[in-house]
Design a protein around this motif. Structure first.
Motif, PDB file in Angstrom:
ATOM      1  N   LEU A  12       0.829  -1.201   0.000  1.00  0.00           N
ATOM      2  CA  LEU A  12       0.000   0.000   0.000  1.00  0.00           C
ATOM      3  C   LEU A  12       0.868   1.258   0.000  1.00  0.00           C
ATOM      4  N   ASP A  13       2.032   1.190   0.653  1.00  0.00           N
ATOM      5  CA  ASP A  13       2.942   2.339   0.674  1.00  0.00           C
ATOM      6  C   ASP A  13       3.427   2.684  -0.728  1.00  0.00           C
ATOM      7  N   ASN A  14       3.781   1.668  -1.509  1.00  0.00           N
ATOM      8  CA  ASN A  14       4.238   1.914  -2.875  1.00  0.00           C
ATOM      9  C   ASN A  14       3.121   2.470  -3.748  1.00  0.00           C
ATOM     10  N   ALA A  15       1.921   1.964  -3.560  1.00  0.00           N
ATOM     11  CA  ALA A  15       0.785   2.466  -4.334  1.00  0.00           C
ATOM     12  C   ALA A  15       0.487   3.917  -3.977  1.00  0.00           C
ATOM     13  N   LEU A  16       0.562   4.249  -2.693  1.00  0.00           N
ATOM     14  CA  LEU A  16       0.334   5.623  -2.258  1.00  0.00           C
ATOM     15  C   LEU A  16       1.406   6.557  -2.815  1.00  0.00           C
ATOM     16  N   LYS A  17       2.641   6.070  -2.852  1.00  0.00           N
ATOM     17  CA  LYS A  17       3.734   6.871  -3.403  1.00  0.00           C
ATOM     18  C   LYS A  17       3.510   7.132  -4.900  1.00  0.00           C
ATOM     19  N   ARG A  18       3.048   6.099  -5.632  1.00  0.00           N
ATOM     20  CA  ARG A  18       2.752   6.285  -7.054  1.00  0.00           C
ATOM     21  C   ARG A  18       1.618   7.274  -7.263  1.00  0.00           C
ATOM     22  N   PHE A  19       0.597   7.198  -6.392  1.00  0.00           N
ATOM     23  CA  PHE A  19      -0.534   8.114  -6.492  1.00  0.00           C
ATOM     24  C   PHE A  19      -0.095   9.557  -6.245  1.00  0.00           C
ATOM     25  N   LYS A  20       0.701   9.772  -5.223  1.00  0.00           N
ATOM     26  CA  LYS A  20       1.197  11.119  -4.924  1.00  0.00           C
ATOM     27  C   LYS A  20       2.027  11.660  -6.081  1.00  0.00           C
ATOM     28  N   ARG A  21       2.848  10.801  -6.667  1.00  0.00           N
ATOM     29  CA  ARG A  21       3.686  11.217  -7.792  1.00  0.00           C
ATOM     30  C   ARG A  21       2.826  11.595  -8.996  1.00  0.00           C
ATOM     31  N   SER A  22       1.771  10.820  -9.252  1.00  0.00           N
ATOM     32  CA  SER A  22       0.902  11.127 -10.389  1.00  0.00           C
ATOM     33  C   SER A  22       0.120  12.416 -10.143  1.00  0.00           C
ATOM     34  N   CYS A  23      -0.277  12.665  -8.899  1.00  0.00           N
ATOM     35  CA  CYS A  23      -0.959  13.929  -8.574  1.00  0.00           C
ATOM     36  C   CYS A  23      -0.018  15.114  -8.765  1.00  0.00           C
ATOM     37  N   ALA A  24       1.205  14.965  -8.331  1.00  0.00           N
ATOM     38  CA  ALA A  24       2.167  16.058  -8.476  1.00  0.00           C
ATOM     39  C   ALA A  24       2.462  16.325  -9.948  1.00  0.00           C
ATOM     40  N   LYS A  25       2.563  15.260 -10.726  1.00  0.00           N
ATOM     41  CA  LYS A  25       2.867  15.411 -12.148  1.00  0.00           C
ATOM     42  C   LYS A  25       1.723  16.081 -12.901  1.00  0.00           C
ATOM     43  N   SER A  26       0.484  15.764 -12.516  1.00  0.00           N
ATOM     44  CA  SER A  26      -0.665  16.358 -13.205  1.00  0.00           C
ATOM     45  C   SER A  26      -0.962  17.771 -12.732  1.00  0.00           C
ATOM     46  N   GLY A  27      -0.375  18.195 -11.603  1.00  0.00           N
ATOM     47  CA  GLY A  27      -0.551  19.559 -11.128  1.00  0.00           C
ATOM     48  C   GLY A  27      -1.829  19.789 -10.348  1.00  0.00           C
ATOM     49  N   VAL A  28      -2.392  18.752  -9.780  1.00  0.00           N
ATOM     50  CA  VAL A  28      -3.651  18.876  -9.039  1.00  0.00           C
ATOM     51  C   VAL A  28      -3.453  19.724  -7.786  1.00  0.00           C
ATOM     52  N   LEU A  29      -2.400  19.435  -7.025  1.00  0.00           N
ATOM     53  CA  LEU A  29      -2.184  20.156  -5.773  1.00  0.00           C
ATOM     54  C   LEU A  29      -1.812  21.609  -6.020  1.00  0.00           C
ATOM     55  N   ALA A  30      -1.010  21.867  -7.040  1.00  0.00           N
ATOM     56  CA  ALA A  30      -0.640  23.250  -7.338  1.00  0.00           C
ATOM     57  C   ALA A  30      -1.868  24.059  -7.730  1.00  0.00           C
ATOM     58  N   ASP A  31      -2.746  23.455  -8.511  1.00  0.00           N
ATOM     59  CA  ASP A  31      -3.971  24.135  -8.914  1.00  0.00           C
ATOM     60  C   ASP A  31      -4.876  24.379  -7.706  1.00  0.00           C
ATOM     61  N   LEU A  32      -4.946  23.418  -6.813  1.00  0.00           N
ATOM     62  CA  LEU A  32      -5.764  23.563  -5.612  1.00  0.00           C
ATOM     63  C   LEU A  32      -5.247  24.700  -4.741  1.00  0.00           C
ATOM     64  N   ARG A  33      -3.942  24.777  -4.562  1.00  0.00           N
ATOM     65  CA  ARG A  33      -3.375  25.860  -3.756  1.00  0.00           C
ATOM     66  C   ARG A  33      -3.617  27.217  -4.402  1.00  0.00           C
ATOM     67  N   LYS A  34      -3.570  27.246  -5.740  1.00  0.00           N
ATOM     68  CA  LYS A  34      -3.796  28.495  -6.447  1.00  0.00           C
ATOM     69  C   LYS A  34      -5.229  28.982  -6.285  1.00  0.00           C
ATOM     70  N   LYS A  35      -6.174  28.049  -6.226  1.00  0.00           N
ATOM     71  CA  LYS A  35      -7.584  28.408  -6.126  1.00  0.00           C
ATOM     72  C   LYS A  35      -8.094  28.445  -4.690  1.00  0.00           C
TER      73      LYS A  35
END
Length: 61
Positions: A12-35
């Motif tokens: 589960l740790d590896n899957a969570l790490k992959r999910f976080k990496r994919s979120c960072a790559k797609s820019g979801v968190l940056a967009d959320l912070r901006k809005k």
């Protein structure tokens, strides 16, 4: 929305790490912070010009 599938025998740790990496790559968190809060157009322009000036100085050195 980022979506991953947990592979066979994957922890589960590896899957969570992959999910976080994919979120960072797609820019979801940056967009959320901006809005997160409203910025007036003049503040947006000022921040963009400051960022451009900062990047120009980085390239200069």
């Amino acid at each position: 929305m980022s979506e991953i599938y947990v592979k066979e025998n994957e922890s589960l740790d590896n899957a969570l790490k992959r999910f976080k990496r994919s979120c960072a790559k797609s820019g979801v968190l940056a967009d959320l912070r901006k809005k997160e809060y409203y910025q007036s157009p003049c503040v947006k322009r000022r921040k963009n010009s400051e960022a451009a000036r900062k990047n120009k100085n980085k390239r200069y050195y």
